[in-house]
Design an enzyme around this catalytic site. Structure first.
Site, short mmCIF file in Angstrom:
data_model
loop_
_atom_site.label_atom_id
_atom_site.label_comp_id
_atom_site.label_asym_id
_atom_site.label_seq_id
_atom_site.Cartn_x
_atom_site.Cartn_y
_atom_site.Cartn_z
N HIS A 91 0.87 -1.19 0.00
CA HIS A 91 0.00 0.00 0.00
C HIS A 91 0.91 1.23 0.00
O HIS A 91 1.59 1.49 -0.98
CB HIS A 91 -0.94 -0.11 1.21
N HIS A 124 -2.52 -2.43 -9.94
CA HIS A 124 -3.47 -1.85 -8.99
C HIS A 124 -4.72 -2.70 -8.96
O HIS A 124 -5.12 -3.22 -10.00
CB HIS A 124 -3.82 -0.41 -9.41
N ASP A 171 2.61 5.35 -7.12
CA ASP A 171 3.89 5.25 -6.40
C ASP A 171 5.10 5.10 -7.31
O ASP A 171 6.23 5.15 -6.83
CB ASP A 171 3.85 4.06 -5.44
N1 ACO Z 1 4.66 -7.03 -10.83
C1 ACO Z 1 4.53 -8.24 -11.42
N2 ACO Z 1 3.40 -8.96 -11.47
C2 ACO Z 1 2.32 -8.41 -10.88
C3 ACO Z 1 2.36 -7.15 -10.26
C4 ACO Z 1 3.58 -6.44 -10.25
N3 ACO Z 1 3.68 -5.25 -9.69
N4 ACO Z 1 1.13 -6.86 -9.78
C5 ACO Z 1 0.35 -7.90 -10.07
N5 ACO Z 1 1.07 -8.84 -10.75
C6 ACO Z 1 0.57 -10.10 -11.32
C7 ACO Z 1 0.36 -11.15 -10.26
O1 ACO Z 1 1.51 -11.94 -10.08
C8 ACO Z 1 -0.80 -11.91 -10.83
O2 ACO Z 1 -0.32 -12.73 -11.85
P1 ACO Z 1 -0.94 -14.22 -12.07
O3 ACO Z 1 -2.35 -13.97 -12.50
O4 ACO Z 1 -0.07 -14.83 -13.11
O5 ACO Z 1 -0.84 -14.90 -10.75
C9 ACO Z 1 -1.65 -10.84 -11.50
O6 ACO Z 1 -0.73 -9.81 -11.87
C10 ACO Z 1 -2.74 -10.26 -10.60
O7 ACO Z 1 -2.12 -9.83 -9.38
P2 ACO Z 1 -2.84 -9.78 -7.98
O8 ACO Z 1 -1.81 -9.83 -6.91
O9 ACO Z 1 -3.93 -10.82 -7.95
O10 ACO Z 1 -3.53 -8.37 -8.03
P3 ACO Z 1 -4.09 -7.57 -6.79
O11 ACO Z 1 -5.20 -6.72 -7.30
O12 ACO Z 1 -4.39 -8.48 -5.65
O13 ACO Z 1 -2.85 -6.68 -6.33
C11 ACO Z 1 -1.35 -4.88 -6.05
C12 ACO Z 1 -2.75 -5.31 -6.54
C13 ACO Z 1 -1.18 -5.30 -4.58
C14 ACO Z 1 -1.25 -3.36 -6.09
C15 ACO Z 1 -0.30 -5.53 -6.95
O14 ACO Z 1 -0.46 -5.11 -8.29
C16 ACO Z 1 1.13 -5.28 -6.46
O15 ACO Z 1 1.63 -6.00 -5.60
N6 ACO Z 1 1.81 -4.21 -7.01
C17 ACO Z 1 3.12 -3.85 -6.55
C18 ACO Z 1 3.03 -3.07 -5.25
C19 ACO Z 1 2.52 -1.66 -5.48
O16 ACO Z 1 2.96 -0.93 -6.37
N7 ACO Z 1 1.57 -1.23 -4.61
C20 ACO Z 1 1.02 0.11 -4.64
C21 ACO Z 1 -0.42 0.08 -5.01
S1 ACO Z 1 -1.04 1.73 -5.16
C22 ACO Z 1 -1.30 2.20 -3.57
O17 ACO Z 1 -1.52 1.46 -2.67
C23 ACO Z 1 -1.22 3.59 -3.33
#
Ligand code: ACO
Length: 447
Positions: free
Chosen positions: A272, A311, A367
């Site tokens: 987050h 996201h 971010d």
């Molecule tokens: N890098 C690589 N792969 C990713 C990323 C990423 N940043 N984000 C998601 N994926 C992939 C997952 O591995 C998954 O792949 P799969 O279907 O092959 O298993 C797919 O995309 C879906 O990902 P989820 O984790 O199910 O998506 P969710 O909606 O739960 O997560 C989140 C959202 C937590 C923001 C995620 O994209 C992430 O971890 N991003 C990196 C951290 C980040 O930048 N957070 C800031 C968010 S903005 C904020 O809070 C202000």
């Protein structure tokens, strides 16, 4: 296309019993409590919805922030984020979020005056701050000190008294930058700087952060404006993890300081508000533009994530990331180019063309570039989530106020699907014979 004559209901047939139910649909939503009538027998509890992480569950009705993640739209109280970032100020946007309308000049002047006159903290709070370890993470310090404010303002527990609520709102928006700057000064061993209420909200925060021996700190107007816009961009984001934490904890009718401390704690996590810190650490680890393809390959192979990408709601370019990218170039004109920028630009270019990221609709989020700006402005990495918390405070308070006044709300109390042991009888310790699976459980407990 929907038939205008159609009934706003969902018909469900329970194949276990053959019974059919008509469930009302309102705003594209069914009430999960309407599933409870679906039972296989009289003593059946009724059907539940299972939704870990609330992927498809609305927890409230809200008038604060609108997001269309597929189209990349973000609006506060109906106003597009792009217009607010361009034309508003953080304090005006805070007023909008909390009160629902933009202020006229008289109301804005009174609001600004009120916030500015709540920037000081009780002298005892500095002693409390001094109790933290010298190298404590400022976000951990913020979580503790925001919660501690409830002990200074016991009247804050009168959450159904409108004047009391308004007072705590002003105090929290006013004091958050003071606590944030104090947490930084404590962690580097600098004396605390008192608020300078002649300066703007962002300017005063920069003064409390960076003032040394000069009589008056004069912030660079471009950096001051950039910080103000960054606060606007972070001010709210509907039912995210920290806003949900504030609502959930607030639903127990605790005071707003305790509820916002929960919001700060939620924001601390790397998925987050901690993501911008994680982005810089990732860029530093990558080290050079040549290493970007190798890093992308490792992400695709499951060795970690591309931080600042992806996201839960946006399946398009995060509109805040577009604005931030532009601010980055304005700030670098003053501070000099952040050497990590080229790595970030190359990462973004490759990722936006790569099938792995395209197929999963992973775009830069707020971010991805914000950390580069904060770093260029001289903020240490562990202050990044603290900066986010300052910006998010009005959003948390708008969400909290709405929750407190929502007559449909109850204490947050989710259900579970129990998967543990069935009933078993207690055995005296001398009669217990651990089996292999119990040993594994004991190992887990020790972890
Ligand atoms: N890098 C690589 N792969 C990713 C990323 C990423 N940043 N984000 C998601 N994926 C992939 C997952 O591995 C998954 O792949 P799969 O279907 O092959 O298993 C797919 O995309 C879906 O990902 P989820 O984790 O199910 O998506 P969710 O909606 O739960 O997560 C989140 C959202 C937590 C923001 C995620 O994209 C992430 O971890 N991003 C990196 C951290 C980040 O930048 N957070 C800031 C968010 S903005 C904020 O809070 C202000």
């Amino acid at each position: 296309m929907a038939d205008p004559e159609a009934k706003n209901t969902l018909t469900v047939t329970d194949n276990r019993t053959g019974k059919t139910y008509d469930i009302p649909v309102e705003s594209g939503t069914i009430r999960t409590m309407d599933l409870r009538q679906i039972k296989v027998s009289e003593d059946d509890f009724g059907l539940l919805g299972y939704d870990p992480g609330y992927l498809n569950t609305a927890s409230c009705k809200s008038r604060v922030t609108y997001i269309d993640g597929d189209k990349g739209i973000l609006r506060y109280r109906g106003y597009p984020i792009e217009q607010l970032a361009e034309q508003s100020t953080f304090l005006e946007t805070a007023y909008l979020l909390i009160k629902g309308e933009l202020p006229d000049s008289e109301r804005l002047a009174a609001w600004t005056h009120n916030i500015r006159h709540h920037t000081m903290v009780h002298a005892n709070l500095t002693k409390f701050m001094d109790g933290f370890r010298y190298d404590g993470h400022p976000m951990g310090i913020l979580v503790g000190t925001v919660g501690a404010l409830s002990t200074f303002y016991p009247d804050a527990k009168n959450i159904f008294d409108e004047e009391m609520r308004k007072l705590q709102v002003r105090r929290l928006i006013g004091k958050m930058p003071t606590l944030a700057a104090m947490s930084f000064r404590h962690s580097v061993g600098f004396p605390y700087v008192l608020p300078d209420n002649d300066l703007s909200y962002a300017g005063n925060f920069l003064s409390m952060m960076f003032k040394m021996t000069e009589l008056k700190y004069r912030p660079d107007p471009i950096l001051e404006k950039a910080l103000d816009v960054l606060f606007i961009l972070h001010a709210d984001h509907e039912q995210n993890c920290s806003a949900s934490a504030v609502r959930s904890v607030g639903s127990s009718r605790v005071d707003p300081y305790s509820a916002l401390a929960a919001g700060c704690a939620a924001l601390y996590g790397p998925l987050h508000g901690g993501a911008n810190e994680a982005v810089i650490r990732m860029l530093e680890r990558i080290g050079s533009v040549q290493n970007v393809p190798g890093f992308i390959k490792s992400v695709k192979e499951g060795e970690g994530r591309l931080m600042g990408f992806g996201h839960r709601v946006y399946k398009n370019y995060d509109p805040r990331a577009k604005i931030i990218k532009k601010i980055a170039f304005d700030v670098f004109e003053i501070t000099g180019r952040n050497s990590l920028l080229d790595i970030a630009l190359e990462l973004e270019k490759i990722a936006l063309e790569d099938d792995y990221f395209v197929d999963r609709k992973l775009y830069p989020n707020v971010d991805f570039y914000s950390g580069l700006i904060y770093q260029a402005m001289g903020f240490p990495l562990d202050m990044f989530p603290v900066l986010f918390a300052i910006g998010r405070t009005p959003g948390w308070l708008a969400q909290w106020t709405e929750h407190m006044l929502d007559e449909e709300q109850k204490i947050a109390r989710p259900r579970q699907i129990y998967t543990g042991a069935g009933k078993r009888d207690y055995q005296p310790i001398s009669e217990r014979t651990p089996n292999a699976s119990d040993e594994r459980k004991i190992g887990m407990c020790r972890l």
